[in-house]
Design an enzyme around this catalytic site. Sequence first.
Site, short mmCIF file in Angstrom:
data_model
loop_
_atom_site.label_atom_id
_atom_site.label_comp_id
_atom_site.label_asym_id
_atom_site.label_seq_id
_atom_site.Cartn_x
_atom_site.Cartn_y
_atom_site.Cartn_z
N CYS A 114 0.82 -1.22 0.00
CA CYS A 114 0.00 0.00 0.00
C CYS A 114 0.86 1.27 0.00
CB CYS A 114 -0.90 -0.02 1.24
SG CYS A 114 -1.72 1.55 1.56
N VAL A 141 -5.33 0.16 5.82
CA VAL A 141 -4.01 0.43 6.37
C VAL A 141 -3.57 1.78 5.81
CG1 VAL A 141 -3.16 -1.91 6.75
CG2 VAL A 141 -3.00 -0.92 4.46
N1 LIG Z 1 -6.64 7.82 3.34
C1 LIG Z 1 -6.04 6.63 3.64
C2 LIG Z 1 -6.16 5.63 2.51
C3 LIG Z 1 -5.61 4.28 2.87
C4 LIG Z 1 -6.07 3.21 1.89
O1 LIG Z 1 -6.91 3.46 1.01
N2 LIG Z 1 -5.54 1.98 2.07
C5 LIG Z 1 -5.94 0.86 1.23
C6 LIG Z 1 -4.73 0.10 0.70
S1 LIG Z 1 -3.81 0.94 -0.51
C7 LIG Z 1 -6.67 -0.17 2.06
O2 LIG Z 1 -6.27 -0.49 3.15
N3 LIG Z 1 -7.75 -0.71 1.51
C8 LIG Z 1 -8.47 -1.79 2.12
C9 LIG Z 1 -9.87 -1.88 1.64
O3 LIG Z 1 -10.30 -0.99 0.91
O4 LIG Z 1 -10.53 -2.86 1.99
C10 LIG Z 1 -4.60 6.91 4.00
O5 LIG Z 1 -3.87 7.57 3.23
O6 LIG Z 1 -4.19 6.50 5.08
#
Ligand SMILES: N[C@@H](CCC(=O)N[C@@H](CS)C(=O)NCC(=O)O)C(=O)O
Length: 368
Positions: free
Chosen positions: A46, A156
């Site tokens: 990520c 995350v």
């Molecule tokens: N705004 C958040 C975005 C984090 C984010 O989108 N993480 C994604 C991975 S790249 C995630 O964990 N996605 C899990 C899901 O959507 O189930 C940040 O920058 O901390």
Amino acid sequence: MSRPWAEGTTGAFKRQVSSFREVVSPTHPIYKPAKNRYWLYVSLACPWAHRTMITRALKGLSSVIGLTVVHWHLDDKGWRMLPAPAEITDDDKKNFHTFHGGIKPTEEDVSHPVGDVKNDSARLWIDSTFDPNNGFERLSELYHKSQPDYSARYTVPVLWDTETKTIVNNESADIIRILNSGVFDEVAGDEATHLDLVPKELEAQIDEFNSWVYDNINNGVYKAGFSESAAVYEKEVTNIFNHLDKVEKILEEKYDVLAGKHGKDNKDKILKEYFTIGHQLTEADVRLYTTIVRFDPVYLQHFKCNFTSIRGGYPFIHLWLQNLYWNYKEFRFTTNFDHCKLHYTRSHTRINPLGITPFGPKPAIIPL
Ligand SMILES: N[C@@H](CCC(=O)N[C@@H](CS)C(=O)NCC(=O)O)C(=O)O
């Protein structure tokens, strides 16, 4: 897996707004700085979590804030972790404080000749670590422990407080500012680097750069890759490359200034000051890096961001990337190409239904 984005009617991707937005500070009623009290849950795949790992390493906080790396595969229930061992050994504890939180160093991962892998299931990488704080096997459990009725996505990075067993913050932009703020320097003792990634005199410039880079590049690749119509995709992919052109121009001008200052043959000196803002490493470089390092190995093919590659079409961005990767262990050791490639290509089954992970590019990053 389900669609990892908020659904709209236009086929456009909308990133969810983070829910936990507290800070760690001596003046905060609950979250005061302490050693070994806070824990980061990250994915090596990520780009948002990657920012927090780089910042933690650059600030010298690896012995202050522990790290759990989730499995690269994201399924319908979200991120998962390995079952925790009944007893945590001293070796385990030491591993929590490596850049990778126990994952074997990435240099070995990237240097194995990919073509030599006899078959696809040969496991030359390590997939995940575990949660020594709670023994949870799902990231979702951290969210529900903090807020039982939580109903949004389980993303995350997570900055976790082991004392109150709650999420302090799940927004990477906030977390890197917390780590940078210096609140942990005292408890980090000699290991604190006191590096300031957002110096006051550059803050406005950094914020301005971050804001268009976020929208058009960091999040831009997702908007292109997750678009549900050709028209949206074509608009987004064009927009990304227009903004990469803009970054290229900034770095070309920077290079010229530095070549004028140090002499064009003095590459070592030039590279020591070759950053996006000012003549020093800042948060702007950290935030841009985590997208650019994934560009050729992942976004180029998986998200169809393929007008050109970084290595083929952007010599100044490419040099900036190589400089950060090869000359700064905090960038190199937190970059894991296996996790990146496996995560995207095998979790996004709508985009890549057969889950075949492309072998290239070879190498994942070109030596300086
Ligand atoms: N705004 C958040 C975005 C984090 C984010 O989108 N993480 C994604 C991975 S790249 C995630 O964990 N996605 C899990 C899901 O959507 O189930 C940040 O920058 O901390």
